[in-house]
Design a protein around this motif. Structure first.
Motif, mmCIF file in Angstrom:
data_model
loop_
_atom_site.group_PDB
_atom_site.id
_atom_site.type_symbol
_atom_site.label_atom_id
_atom_site.label_comp_id
_atom_site.label_asym_id
_atom_site.label_seq_id
_atom_site.Cartn_x
_atom_site.Cartn_y
_atom_site.Cartn_z
ATOM 1 N N ALA A 43 0.832 -1.207 0.000
ATOM 2 C CA ALA A 43 0.000 0.000 0.000
ATOM 3 C C ALA A 43 0.867 1.258 0.000
ATOM 4 O O ALA A 43 2.099 1.196 0.036
ATOM 5 N N HIS A 44 0.208 2.424 -0.056
ATOM 6 C CA HIS A 44 0.928 3.687 0.077
ATOM 7 C C HIS A 44 1.658 3.724 1.418
ATOM 8 O O HIS A 44 1.175 3.189 2.416
ATOM 9 N N VAL A 45 2.786 4.402 1.459
ATOM 10 C CA VAL A 45 3.554 4.515 2.696
ATOM 11 C C VAL A 45 2.861 5.478 3.656
ATOM 12 O O VAL A 45 2.417 6.560 3.275
ATOM 13 N N LEU A 46 2.789 5.053 4.917
ATOM 14 C CA LEU A 46 2.279 5.914 5.983
ATOM 15 C C LEU A 46 3.103 5.610 7.234
ATOM 16 O O LEU A 46 3.136 4.477 7.707
ATOM 17 N N VAL A 83 3.444 13.138 10.197
ATOM 18 C CA VAL A 83 3.113 11.936 9.436
ATOM 19 C C VAL A 83 3.852 11.995 8.104
ATOM 20 O O VAL A 83 3.801 13.007 7.386
ATOM 21 N N LEU A 84 4.563 10.928 7.765
ATOM 22 C CA LEU A 84 5.295 10.820 6.505
ATOM 23 C C LEU A 84 4.513 9.916 5.559
ATOM 24 O O LEU A 84 3.965 8.883 5.973
ATOM 25 N N HIS A 85 4.454 10.295 4.280
ATOM 26 C CA HIS A 85 3.684 9.500 3.315
ATOM 27 C C HIS A 85 4.220 9.761 1.917
ATOM 28 O O HIS A 85 4.959 10.731 1.696
ATOM 29 N N ASP A 86 3.857 8.926 0.974
ATOM 30 C CA ASP A 86 4.388 9.054 -0.386
ATOM 31 C C ASP A 86 3.321 9.383 -1.412
ATOM 32 O O ASP A 86 3.560 9.283 -2.619
ATOM 33 N N SER A 87 2.121 9.767 -0.953
ATOM 34 C CA SER A 87 1.034 10.083 -1.876
ATOM 35 C C SER A 87 0.208 11.231 -1.313
ATOM 36 O O SER A 87 -0.040 11.291 -0.095
ATOM 37 N N GLN A 108 10.624 9.084 -2.373
ATOM 38 C CA GLN A 108 10.197 10.471 -2.220
ATOM 39 C C GLN A 108 9.052 10.498 -1.212
ATOM 40 O O GLN A 108 8.038 9.823 -1.395
ATOM 41 N N LEU A 109 9.219 11.264 -0.147
ATOM 42 C CA LEU A 109 8.201 11.325 0.903
ATOM 43 C C LEU A 109 7.752 12.761 1.133
ATOM 44 O O LEU A 109 8.516 13.709 0.957
ATOM 45 N N SER A 157 1.000 17.811 5.257
ATOM 46 C CA SER A 157 0.348 18.348 4.062
ATOM 47 C C SER A 157 1.314 19.148 3.197
ATOM 48 O O SER A 157 0.883 19.929 2.336
ATOM 49 N N GLY A 158 2.606 18.996 3.429
ATOM 50 C CA GLY A 158 3.603 19.703 2.625
ATOM 51 C C GLY A 158 3.536 19.299 1.163
ATOM 52 O O GLY A 158 3.270 18.145 0.829
ATOM 53 N N LYS A 159 3.804 20.244 0.283
ATOM 54 C CA LYS A 159 3.698 19.999 -1.162
ATOM 55 C C LYS A 159 5.016 19.568 -1.788
ATOM 56 O O LYS A 159 5.037 18.996 -2.873
ATOM 57 N N ARG A 160 6.119 19.865 -1.096
ATOM 58 C CA ARG A 160 7.429 19.509 -1.642
ATOM 59 C C ARG A 160 7.938 18.230 -0.984
ATOM 60 O O ARG A 160 8.088 18.170 0.238
ATOM 61 N N PRO A 161 8.230 17.205 -1.772
ATOM 62 C CA PRO A 161 8.738 15.958 -1.182
ATOM 63 C C PRO A 161 10.232 16.070 -0.860
ATOM 64 O O PRO A 161 10.926 16.973 -1.333
ATOM 65 N N PHE A 162 10.699 15.155 -0.024
ATOM 66 C CA PHE A 162 12.133 15.036 0.206
ATOM 67 C C PHE A 162 12.557 13.616 -0.168
ATOM 68 O O PHE A 162 11.756 12.676 -0.147
ATOM 69 N N LYS A 163 13.819 13.480 -0.511
ATOM 70 C CA LYS A 163 14.344 12.173 -0.896
ATOM 71 C C LYS A 163 14.990 11.505 0.309
ATOM 72 O O LYS A 163 15.748 12.132 1.046
#
Length: 683
Positions: free
Chosen positions: A290-293, A371-375, A323-324, A328-334
């Motif tokens: 599933a999506h990362v959470l 909370v960290l997520h990939d989607s 990429q996470l 609710s941040g719009k810019r991901p980090f690697k």
């Protein structure tokens, strides 16, 4: 790692009062499973979990520490937590990283303050709970009385899962044994009580047992055992000696065979939406595809590796180079590097599955509880907030070397990021920098770290009490801000109403302006002006809480309508309204628990009563000590550490928990108000 690896993961948090042996227990479990060659000792400062230099110096845990071990093909994460109430923020935060809580109790001292609090907090967070009675090798124990005390205070669902025998040198487990010797109680009776409790969880199992009278097998009892743990219908009691190793094989066996894996424990309390009251529950699935959470339950400011976010993966597979997003941040980090923790050591890994605990470094956006997520599908996912104790104990700090001021603020900010119960305040009116924590021990540990790790020498003093203001009536305020200076002017007019809310309700801003009297583009400026007024106060210069501000009318100007004008008008209108709404000053009241020798009880209760304290109860404890509970104003506790030391010969200790705010006396309010010089007009 394969897709089924989550089934073989256990996450366990060790909680309980200070000095019950949690760190020694973690060390012994690591040694027993071969994770380390031999067991270290807290006294020698060579344990895996207490690796911080200040922890070694003080001889007890100051922060949570994560280690892991392998047993019978199962990966077990252990989170060791500090036990003293002053460091409750670290212990409470660690609950979000585990599925099972081992509540550790010393056989010598019994149930202590933090033990009871953490037992109930773990239950509220939905963790499966087990009670571990440590130090069963000590002399002059009354384990039967301790078990009765546990059952009377925590409930009859606390049942023996094993029993000590041979004077605490061995332990016999009860699920598979219905006879044998023990140091107290009957193995047969305890076995029957445990079996009856488990069979109640499964109607089919109960029916078959009643029909044929044959006890179900261990495999048949696994599912009802899990169900009973999840519901709190069973809270097993186990016995160990972390020092001698008695009971450790049985405890490890329970963690492998009976403790829940990520799919078996109670689901974490996630919700979707930015307002908890109106949000929808969100069910994280421990599915590797599933999506990362993942949820960040700890932040570490490492002097070498930088900012480290420690998290538990609840859903999906988190891989190196992924990429996470943070919240609710719009810019991901690697994810450049992915770590697992073993005390102070960082072990780099390629992937983490649901149930795994890991860490990422050098990501500025990561904060405690993030909370960290990939989607973007999970943009508004949050974990239900913890009920953290409010830091009330304060110290005003000042650098002793010129030029250290800016560095002090930078370092204090780092300490704030690590500890959710440590706060830094800057009071422009008094020019004070105040650090606040949960007690004297908490603040002394921070000062020691500032001195040793960051080489900052500080002078300390008693700070001003954190008074607040509120209103007791309803009133309206009106202000027209108008300035003309040759060119374009400033114009903004605001009409609003203030009214009190329930104590502790906070602040509400309501916009009921109709017809565009105040254009929507300026409403943010109006709210900003209101907040400025609330920060200033009207009685004695303290922040105003627990009120609703309703903006109902106003005016603008096609040319001169400006944001700055509406800020100024809203600020002054709010101040005027609050002055007419019968404002009062409130002072913080705290619940205090004092532990002291019984011989000092009379002097202590008399001292507390003389300082406007109200005694709520007392309780005899082991070792000739007594616990005194009460409630009193924080303003009376500025020099309490010295008074307690004098009255108990240095043998007393105390802890504080914020209770509520209450009105100060009229004399105190008058004194505070007379020292306040309000600034209403700034045009």
């Amino acid at each position: 790692m394969n897709s089924k690896a989550s089934e073989h993961i256990r996450s366990v948090v060790l909680v309980g009062h200070g000095a019950v042996g949690k760190t020694t227990l973690a060390e012994s479990l690591l040694a027993a499973t071969g994770a380390i060659p031999s067991r270290g000792a807290v006294e020698k400062g060579n344990t895996v979990c207490d690796f911080d230099p200040v922890e070694k110096q003080l001889g007890h845990s100051l922060q949570s520490a994560i280690v892991s071990l392998q047993q019978a093909g199962t990966h077990i994460y252990l989170i060791d937590t500090p036990g003293y109430p002053d460091f409750a923020g670290q212990a409470l935060g660690a609950l979000a990283g585990a599925d099972t809580a081992l509540v550790v109790i010393s056989a010598q001292t019994g149930i202590e303050l933090s033990t009871e609090r953490m037992f109930h907090q773990a239950g509220e967070r939905g963790l499966c709970r087990m009670i571990v009675i440590n130090k069963i090798d000590a002399d002059n124990l009354d384990l039967s009385a301790l078990v009765e005390d546990i059952r009377s205070r925590f409930g009859p669902q606390c049942l023996l899962l094993d029993l000590p025998t041979a004077h605490g040198q061995e332990v016999v487990e009860l699920l598979g044994h219905d006879d044998g010797a023990s140091d107290f109680a009957s193995v047969a009776v305890a076995h029957r009580a445990l079996l009856d409790q488990l069979i109640e969880e499964d109607e089919d199992l109960l029916a078959r047992y009643l029909e044929d009278g044959v006890e179900p097998s261990g495999d048949a009892l696994h599912a009802p055992f899990e169900a009973a743990l999840r519901s709190g219908h069973l809270i097993p009691i186990l016995f160990v000696s972390a020092k001698t190793g008695a009971g450790l094989p049985q405890l490890l066996d329970v963690l492998v065979k009976l403790a829940p894996n990520p799919a078996e424990g109670n689901p974490p309390a996630f919700y979707k939406g930015d307002v908890p009251a109106a949000a929808q529950a969100f069910a994280a699935q421990p599915d590797a595809s599933a999506h990362v959470l993942a949820h960040v339950f700890k932040v570490v400011m490492d002097p070498f590796i930088g900012k480290l976010g420690v998290f538990k993966v609840h859903q999906g597979t988190l891989r190196k180079d992924a990429q996470l997003f943070v919240g609710s941040g719009k810019r991901p980090f690697k994810v450049a590097h992915l770590y697992q923790l073993q005390g102070k050591d960082y072990v780099e890994v390629d992937a983490l599955l649901p149930g795994d605990i890991g860490a990422v470094a050098k990501v500025d956006e990561i904060e405690w509880d993030a909370v960290l997520h990939d989607s973007h599908d999970e943009d508004q996912i949050h974990l239900r907030p913890l009920a953290l104790p409010q830091p009330m104990q304060g110290l005003a700090v000042q650098t002793q070397r010129k030029g250290d001021e800016q560095r002090l603020f930078e370092v204090l900010h780092k300490l704030e990021l690590e500890d959710p119960c440590f706060k830094v305040e800057r009071h422009p009116g008094t020019n004070e920098t105040v650090i606040r924590g949960l007690g004297d021990m908490h603040l002394r540990a921070k000062l020691l770290r500032l001195q040793q790790q960051y080489k900052l020498e500080l002078a300390t003093s008693v700070p001003q009490i954190a008074y607040i203001e509120t209103i007791t009536g309803q009133a309206e305020g009106h202000c027209r801000h108008k300035k003309q200076s040759g060119g374009a002017g400033q114009f903004g007019e605001v009409m609003l109403r203030v009214e009190p809310l329930a104590r502790g309700a906070g602040f509400e801003f309501v916009d009921v302006v109709k017809g565009g009297a105040i254009p929507g583009v300026f409403m943010a400026a109006v709210e900003k002006g209101v907040h400025q007024a609330l920060a200033e106060g009207v009685v004695a210069g303290f922040p105003v809480h627990d009120l609703r501000v309703t903006v109902f009318d106003g005016k603008t100007h096609a040319v001169d309508g400006k944001e700055v004008a509406f800020i100024a008008a809203a600020r002054k209108a709010t101040l005027l309204a609050m002055r007419e709404a019968r404002p009062i000053v409130l002072e913080p009241l705290v619940n205090i628990e004092v532990i002291s020798p019984e011989s000092a009880m009379g002097d202590l209760t008399g001292d507390l009563a003389a300082k406007r304290g109200h005694i709520t109860g007392s309780q005899a404890r082991a070792g000739g000590t007594v616990s005194i509970s009460g409630q009193m104003p924080l303003a009376e506790l500025g020099d309490y550490q010295g008074r307690l030391k004098s009255l108990t010969g240095g043998q007393g200790s105390y802890s504080l928990v914020f209770s509520h705010y209450a009105p100060v006396s009229p004399e105190t309010q008058q004194r505070l108000a007379s020292a306040f010089k309000p600034q209403l007009d700034d045009e």
